[in-house]
Scaffold this motif. Structure first.
Motif, PDB file in Angstrom:
ATOM      1  N   ARG A 251      -5.228  24.611 -12.821  1.00  0.00           N
ATOM      2  CA  ARG A 251      -5.269  23.756 -11.634  1.00  0.00           C
ATOM      3  C   ARG A 251      -3.885  23.736 -10.978  1.00  0.00           C
ATOM      4  NH1 ARG A 251      -9.888  20.438 -11.898  1.00  0.00           N
ATOM      5  NH2 ARG A 251      -9.067  19.195 -10.185  1.00  0.00           N
ATOM      6  N   PHE A 252      -3.873  23.665  -9.640  1.00  0.00           N
ATOM      7  CA  PHE A 252      -2.605  23.491  -8.943  1.00  0.00           C
ATOM      8  C   PHE A 252      -2.846  22.799  -7.612  1.00  0.00           C
ATOM      9  CE2 PHE A 252      -3.985  27.622  -7.262  1.00  0.00           C
ATOM     10  CZ  PHE A 252      -3.686  27.517  -5.913  1.00  0.00           C
ATOM     11  N   SER A 253      -1.768  22.223  -7.081  1.00  0.00           N
ATOM     12  CA  SER A 253      -1.801  21.582  -5.772  1.00  0.00           C
ATOM     13  C   SER A 253      -0.760  22.241  -4.889  1.00  0.00           C
ATOM     14  CB  SER A 253      -1.512  20.082  -5.889  1.00  0.00           C
ATOM     15  OG  SER A 253      -2.518  19.441  -6.649  1.00  0.00           O
ATOM     16  N   LEU A 254      -1.132  22.472  -3.627  1.00  0.00           N
ATOM     17  CA  LEU A 254      -0.244  23.122  -2.670  1.00  0.00           C
ATOM     18  C   LEU A 254      -0.499  22.524  -1.298  1.00  0.00           C
ATOM     19  CD1 LEU A 254       1.808  25.356  -1.974  1.00  0.00           C
ATOM     20  CD2 LEU A 254      -0.127  26.903  -1.688  1.00  0.00           C
ATOM     21  N   GLU A 255       0.552  21.962  -0.681  1.00  0.00           N
ATOM     22  CA  GLU A 255       0.465  21.375   0.650  1.00  0.00           C
ATOM     23  C   GLU A 255      -0.657  20.339   0.745  1.00  0.00           C
ATOM     24  OE1 GLU A 255       0.122  24.610   3.372  1.00  0.00           O
ATOM     25  OE2 GLU A 255       2.221  25.193   3.174  1.00  0.00           O
ATOM     26  N   GLY A 256      -0.764  19.504  -0.279  1.00  0.00           N
ATOM     27  CA  GLY A 256      -1.734  18.416  -0.261  1.00  0.00           C
ATOM     28  C   GLY A 256      -3.153  18.805  -0.620  1.00  0.00           C
ATOM     29  N   GLU A 257      -3.395  20.078  -0.913  1.00  0.00           N
ATOM     30  CA  GLU A 257      -4.731  20.544  -1.283  1.00  0.00           C
ATOM     31  C   GLU A 257      -4.754  20.887  -2.772  1.00  0.00           C
ATOM     32  OE1 GLU A 257      -7.508  20.715   0.433  1.00  0.00           O
ATOM     33  OE2 GLU A 257      -6.693  20.143   2.405  1.00  0.00           O
ATOM     34  N   ASP A 258      -5.848  20.522  -3.437  1.00  0.00           N
ATOM     35  CA  ASP A 258      -6.025  20.817  -4.848  1.00  0.00           C
ATOM     36  C   ASP A 258      -6.909  22.049  -5.024  1.00  0.00           C
ATOM     37  OD1 ASP A 258      -4.547  18.547  -5.536  1.00  0.00           O
ATOM     38  OD2 ASP A 258      -6.333  17.283  -5.533  1.00  0.00           O
ATOM     39  N   TYR A 259      -6.530  22.898  -5.976  1.00  0.00           N
ATOM     40  CA  TYR A 259      -7.291  24.111  -6.254  1.00  0.00           C
ATOM     41  C   TYR A 259      -7.537  24.212  -7.753  1.00  0.00           C
ATOM     42  CZ  TYR A 259      -5.879  25.352  -1.528  1.00  0.00           C
ATOM     43  OH  TYR A 259      -5.677  25.333  -0.170  1.00  0.00           O
ATOM     44  N   GLN A 260      -8.659  24.811  -8.119  1.00  0.00           N
ATOM     45  CA  GLN A 260      -8.996  24.963  -9.526  1.00  0.00           C
ATOM     46  C   GLN A 260      -9.495  26.379  -9.795  1.00  0.00           C
ATOM     47  OE1 GLN A 260     -11.819  21.788  -9.904  1.00  0.00           O
ATOM     48  NE2 GLN A 260     -13.520  22.990  -9.133  1.00  0.00           N
ATOM     49  N   TRP A 261      -9.267  26.813 -11.048  1.00  0.00           N
ATOM     50  CA  TRP A 261      -9.673  28.157 -11.440  1.00  0.00           C
ATOM     51  C   TRP A 261     -11.174  28.317 -11.268  1.00  0.00           C
ATOM     52  CZ3 TRP A 261     -12.754  30.526 -15.112  1.00  0.00           C
ATOM     53  CH2 TRP A 261     -12.477  31.861 -15.386  1.00  0.00           C
ATOM     54  N   CYS A 262     -11.589  29.486 -10.762  1.00  0.00           N
ATOM     55  CA  CYS A 262     -12.995  29.713 -10.455  1.00  0.00           C
ATOM     56  C   CYS A 262     -13.586  30.855 -11.267  1.00  0.00           C
ATOM     57  CB  CYS A 262     -13.145  29.989  -8.949  1.00  0.00           C
ATOM     58  SG  CYS A 262     -14.770  30.598  -8.426  1.00  0.00           S
ATOM     59  N   ILE A 263     -12.918  32.027 -11.222  1.00  0.00           N
ATOM     60  CA  ILE A 263     -13.527  33.222 -11.794  1.00  0.00           C
ATOM     61  C   ILE A 263     -12.423  34.231 -12.082  1.00  0.00           C
ATOM     62  CG2 ILE A 263     -13.909  34.325  -9.546  1.00  0.00           C
ATOM     63  CD1 ILE A 263     -16.583  35.322 -10.540  1.00  0.00           C
ATOM     64  N   PRO A 264     -12.563  35.042 -13.139  1.00  0.00           N
ATOM     65  CA  PRO A 264     -11.538  36.068 -13.399  1.00  0.00           C
ATOM     66  C   PRO A 264     -11.543  37.136 -12.320  1.00  0.00           C
ATOM     67  CG  PRO A 264     -12.929  35.699 -15.337  1.00  0.00           C
ATOM     68  CD  PRO A 264     -13.592  35.019 -14.187  1.00  0.00           C
ATOM     69  N   LEU A 265     -10.391  37.737 -12.071  1.00  0.00           N
ATOM     70  CA  LEU A 265     -10.314  38.823 -11.100  1.00  0.00           C
ATOM     71  C   LEU A 265     -11.145  40.012 -11.548  1.00  0.00           C
ATOM     72  CD1 LEU A 265      -6.543  38.756 -10.143  1.00  0.00           C
ATOM     73  CD2 LEU A 265      -8.464  38.042  -8.740  1.00  0.00           C
ATOM     74  N   ALA A 266     -11.216  40.266 -12.851  1.00  0.00           N
ATOM     75  CA  ALA A 266     -11.990  41.399 -13.347  1.00  0.00           C
ATOM     76  C   ALA A 266     -13.449  41.277 -12.951  1.00  0.00           C
ATOM     77  CB  ALA A 266     -11.864  41.501 -14.866  1.00  0.00           C
TER      78      ALA A 266
END
Length: 203
Positions: A112-127
């Motif tokens: 999980r990370f936050s950037l410019e007031g928006e929260d993001y979460q892991w979704c799917i592997p790149l593979a």
């Protein structure tokens, strides 16, 4: 890091303590590789192929942190507020333009990370996303116009992609195969009306 300094034998010991925020030496964000989205619903949309681009991707063990249509490499990262706030600088490339980005990144967990007031979460592997990428179509069965359009799409992806992105190499390879097929059909790539296009070769 502690620095000790003694003024003299008759003077009391004076101890100076300097606190230095740790700098991550190999320059990588402390996040799990993969695609990150704002919500589980957006993740589901991405899995179904309903989103043209993922909001953010982390790759190469955290060395690449990039947004839509932009390939970025982590150039510097340092902790500015323990335990999980970082100042990050990246070097990015978009088409033929190279530029830098600087931002504050909050990373409470590896997914999980936050950037410019928006929260993001892991979704799917790149593979997984690479496995779901459509296979190259059979070139021999394509009409000339469709094949030229396909070559143009791969040419754009090859010329505009990041040099260290495997997708760029694949696009360049598909472009070369399409060009070989066009040449077998007697077509040449040359200047036409101020531009360049595939036309029937002159004899």
């Amino acid at each position: 890091m502690g620095i000790r300094w003694v003024a003299g034998a008759a003077l009391p010991l004076i101890v100076f303590t300097v606190f230095v925020h740790p700098v991550i030496a190999d320059y990588r964000v402390p996040l799990r590789d993969g695609v990150y989205t704002e919500t589980p619903q957006r993740c589901a949309e991405f899995r179904r192929g309903e989103l043209d681009f993922a909001p953010y991707e982390v790759d190469k063990g955290g060395k690449q942190f990039q947004g839509p249509e932009t390939a970025c490499v982590v150039a510097m990262i340092k902790m500015v507020r323990p335990p999980h706030r970082y100042h990050v600088e990246t070097t990015c490339r978009e088409i033929d333009e190279t530029f830098t980005q600087s931002f504050i990144l909050d990373v409470p967990t590896r997914e999980r990370f936050s950037l410019e007031g928006e929260d993001y979460q892991w979704c799917i592997p790149l593979a997984t996303t690479m496995q779901k990428a459509p296979a190259a179509p059979p070139l021999r069965g394509m009409a000339n116009k469709a094949l030229i359009d396909y070559w143009a799409d791969q040419n754009d992806a090859c010329r505009g992609g990041s040099g260290d992105d495997p997708a760029t190499d694949k696009a360049c390879g598909r472009r070369a195969k399409a060009a070989d097929e066009l040449k077998k059909r007697g077509l040449c790539y040359r200047s036409v009306k101020g531009g360049q296009d595939w036309v029937r070769c002159r004899r």
